[in-house]
Motif scaffolding. Sequence first.
Motif, mmCIF file in Angstrom:
data_model
loop_
_atom_site.group_PDB
_atom_site.id
_atom_site.type_symbol
_atom_site.label_atom_id
_atom_site.label_comp_id
_atom_site.label_asym_id
_atom_site.label_seq_id
_atom_site.Cartn_x
_atom_site.Cartn_y
_atom_site.Cartn_z
ATOM 1 N N HIS A 1 -4.237 1.131 -9.602
ATOM 2 C CA HIS A 1 -3.961 -0.214 -9.076
ATOM 3 C C HIS A 1 -5.160 -0.764 -8.304
ATOM 4 C CE1 HIS A 1 0.491 1.314 -9.050
ATOM 5 N NE2 HIS A 1 0.144 0.874 -10.240
ATOM 6 N N CYS B 1 -2.651 5.213 -6.691
ATOM 7 C CA CYS B 1 -2.819 3.784 -6.436
ATOM 8 C C CYS B 1 -4.306 3.410 -6.463
ATOM 9 C CB CYS B 1 -2.184 3.424 -5.095
ATOM 10 S SG CYS B 1 -1.939 1.660 -4.851
ATOM 11 N N CYS C 1 3.647 0.882 -4.684
ATOM 12 C CA CYS C 1 3.435 2.262 -4.263
ATOM 13 C C CYS C 1 3.929 2.490 -2.842
ATOM 14 C CB CYS C 1 1.963 2.641 -4.371
ATOM 15 S SG CYS C 1 1.402 2.699 -6.076
ATOM 16 N N CYS D 1 -0.591 -0.586 -2.636
ATOM 17 C CA CYS D 1 0.016 -1.825 -3.097
ATOM 18 C C CYS D 1 1.517 -1.793 -2.762
ATOM 19 C CB CYS D 1 -0.203 -1.993 -4.599
ATOM 20 S SG CYS D 1 0.761 -0.866 -5.615
#
Length: 117
Positions: A25, A21, A55, A52
């Motif tokens: 992300h 992540c 995840c 996020c």
Amino acid sequence: MTDEKFIEQNQTVVKFIQLYCDDKHKNKDKKDGILKLFYNGKNLTSMPYSLCDECESLLLYANQRLQNCPHEIKPKCRNCPNPCYEKAQWKQMAKIMRTSGMKLGLIKIKRFFGAQI
Ligand SMILES: [Zn+2]
């Protein structure tokens, strides 16, 4: 599985998803949360994370699967006779394990999922 094994497995999942992540992300909104490890009727420990939404839900899913793992001695998920992940989650998890594993040198990942991933 033993409490220690349960903690270790969850630690691996948290570490790999967090790494993924953070890397993939970066621009998504992250939520700080705490994963409480509850197993065999005991509160074992808790682990902080910052992920996020996507995840986070995978992490909670993985935690739930581990909690319900029926195996006394847990096989590698890859070699499990009754895999409990649904296909979409499995694919996503495999991708995360692969991506983060490359960063970490593939050692833990093999221990967790089996050698073929
Ligand atoms: Zn993410």
